[in-house]
Design an enzyme around this catalytic site. Structure first.
Site, short mmCIF file in Angstrom:
data_model
loop_
_atom_site.label_atom_id
_atom_site.label_comp_id
_atom_site.label_asym_id
_atom_site.label_seq_id
_atom_site.Cartn_x
_atom_site.Cartn_y
_atom_site.Cartn_z
N THR A 1 84.48 64.46 52.61
CA THR A 1 85.73 65.17 53.03
C THR A 1 86.91 65.22 52.10
OG1 THR A 1 87.54 64.54 54.85
CG2 THR A 1 86.06 62.77 54.14
N ASP A 2 87.80 66.03 52.43
CA ASP A 2 88.99 65.88 51.48
C ASP A 2 90.13 64.71 51.98
OD1 ASP A 2 89.93 66.93 53.87
OD2 ASP A 2 91.01 68.54 53.04
N GLU A 3 89.76 64.24 53.08
CA GLU A 3 90.62 62.99 53.51
C GLU A 3 90.65 61.85 52.69
OE1 GLU A 3 90.60 62.50 57.75
OE2 GLU A 3 89.77 64.34 58.32
N TYR B 1 88.01 55.76 58.64
CA TYR B 1 87.07 56.82 58.41
C TYR B 1 87.18 57.25 56.76
CZ TYR B 1 85.43 61.60 57.93
OH TYR B 1 84.79 62.79 57.48
N LYS C 1 84.35 56.95 53.74
CA LYS C 1 83.82 57.94 52.92
C LYS C 1 84.06 57.92 51.56
CE LYS C 1 82.05 61.26 54.28
NZ LYS C 1 80.50 61.47 54.62
#
Ligand SMILES: NC(=O)c1ccc[n+]([C@@H]2O[C@H](COP(=O)([O-])OP(=O)(O)OC[C@H]3O[C@@H](n4cnc5c(N)ncnc54)[C@H](O)[C@@H]3O)[C@@H](O)[C@H]2O)c1
Length: 335
Positions: A120-122, A147, A151
């Protein structure tokens, strides 16, 4: 080709499996999924009889060893994926996103199997609302939540396994997805199913937070592009220039459902709520020649609303439990 897809009963994984079965008859698909609250066996009904489904945990070393030994390619979608849940209890995030990924990497390493890692870009944290910058592959990691940090940790494990053990792996970091089969806990399906059940949508904070929306089919076409043409060891950012603030999303959902666009309520913001995500997908577009098909967020959203309208039996059983979980976590977080 024998393909093992982890998390194939989840939102993006199920769409990936549908697409693969439709477009690539030479691929023999096995799905490994734990069927957590987020996994739904019914999401694989459209490909029933055309794939093998294995119910199990990616952190189970014996099971993973047996499945990876019989695969030519592993595409790893399985994750605990919901930020809000990670604030209420990070435990399953560490188990699945870190220990689960580690377990897969060790098996892939043993059998020298090609591996693609979905992320993810998060992992990059967030951008200021007035900052014209976008995330690139060179942006330093700066995750905000349990989260995104688990990741980020899983991405770093992959990079280290490439460097230290010569793993044949690629990584993709994608922006926020929308489309069919997404769990109703997530922002867009939650708003849609609230409107469809006569409940006023809720918006965290002022609704100024910006997400870079991409249709799930565009994400999955990009994943296949990276698998087919990507350079081993590389990371590719996936995004379709879909920056939209949350308030606009809610207003558009209401409007497309024939309601007053202002018929929503503001609720207390969640801690650490990232302000803005934006992806620069130049590497994917120029090096690998990928282009998104869904260029108009409004029409993609309209199609998604139609899907939820016509698939009530798929989402209705999750709805009550999801809203009860939101109430519990809002109490825990003092929201
Ligand atoms: N949803 C997005 O907008 C988005 C954006 C970028 C990247 N991603 C990434 O894409 C991947 C898929 O996301 P999603 O939105 O489809 O998630 P999801 O929550 O809808 O699905 C996750 C799936 O993984 C399964 N799973 C969870 N723990 C497992 C375990 N220990 N063993 C086996 N299976 C397990 C669940 O049962 C479920 O089917 C994740 O890695 C996520 O980080 C998601």
């Amino acid at each position: 080709m024998r393909l093992l897809v982890t998390g194939g009963a989840g939102f993006i994984g199920a769409n990936f499996v549908h697409r693969t079965v439709a477009d690539r008859p030479d691929v023999d698909v096995t799905v490994l999924d734990k069927l957590t609250y987020a996994g739904n066996r019914a999401s694989l009904d459209p490909v029933a009889g055309k794939i093998t489904f294995v119910h199990g945990d990616i952190a189970d070393p014996e099971l993973v060893d047996r499945l990876v030994a019989n695969a030519d390619l592993v595409v790893h979608f399985a994750a605990e994926s919901h930020n809000d849940n990670s604030l209420a209890d990070p435990t399953p995030f560490v188990h699945t996103n870190l220990v689960g990924t580690f377990t897969l990497l060790e098996a892939v390493r043993r059998y020298d199997v090609r591996y693609h890692h979905i992320s993810t870009d998060e992992v990059y944290g967030d951008l200021a609302l007035d900052d014209p910058a976008k995330f690139t592959e060179a942006t330093p990691y700066n995750p905000s939540s349990p989260y995104s940090s688990t990741k980020a940790g899983s991405d770093l494990l992959v990079r280290a396994w490439v460097r230290s053990f010569g793993l044949r792996a690629t990584i993709s970091n994608c922006s926020n997805n929308y489309g069919p089969y997404q769990h109703v806990e997530k922002f867009i399906p939650r708003q849609i199913t609230n409107v469809l059940t006569g409940v006023r949508p809720k918006l965290y904070g002022s609704g100024a937070n910006v997400r870079d929306w991409i249709h799930v089919d565009d994400h999955n076409s990009a994943v296949w592009t990276v698998i087919d043409k990507g350079r081993i060891g590389e990371t590719y950012l996936i995004g379709a220039d879909g920056e939209t603030d949350n308030r606009t999303v809610v207003e558009t959902v209401l409007e497309l459902c024939g309601m007053d666009p202002e018929a929503f309520d503001f609720v207390t913001d969640r801690p650490g709520h990232d302000l803005r995500y934006a992806i620069d997908a130049t590497r994917l577009r120029t090096e690998l020649g990928w282009e998104p098909q869904y260029r108009d967020f409004r029409s993609g959203l309209a199609a998604t609303i139609e899907w939820y309208r016509s698939h009530e039996t798929w989402w209705m059983p999750q709805k009550t439990a999801t809203e009860a979980a939101y109430e519990r976590s809002e109490r825990i977080l003092g929201g």
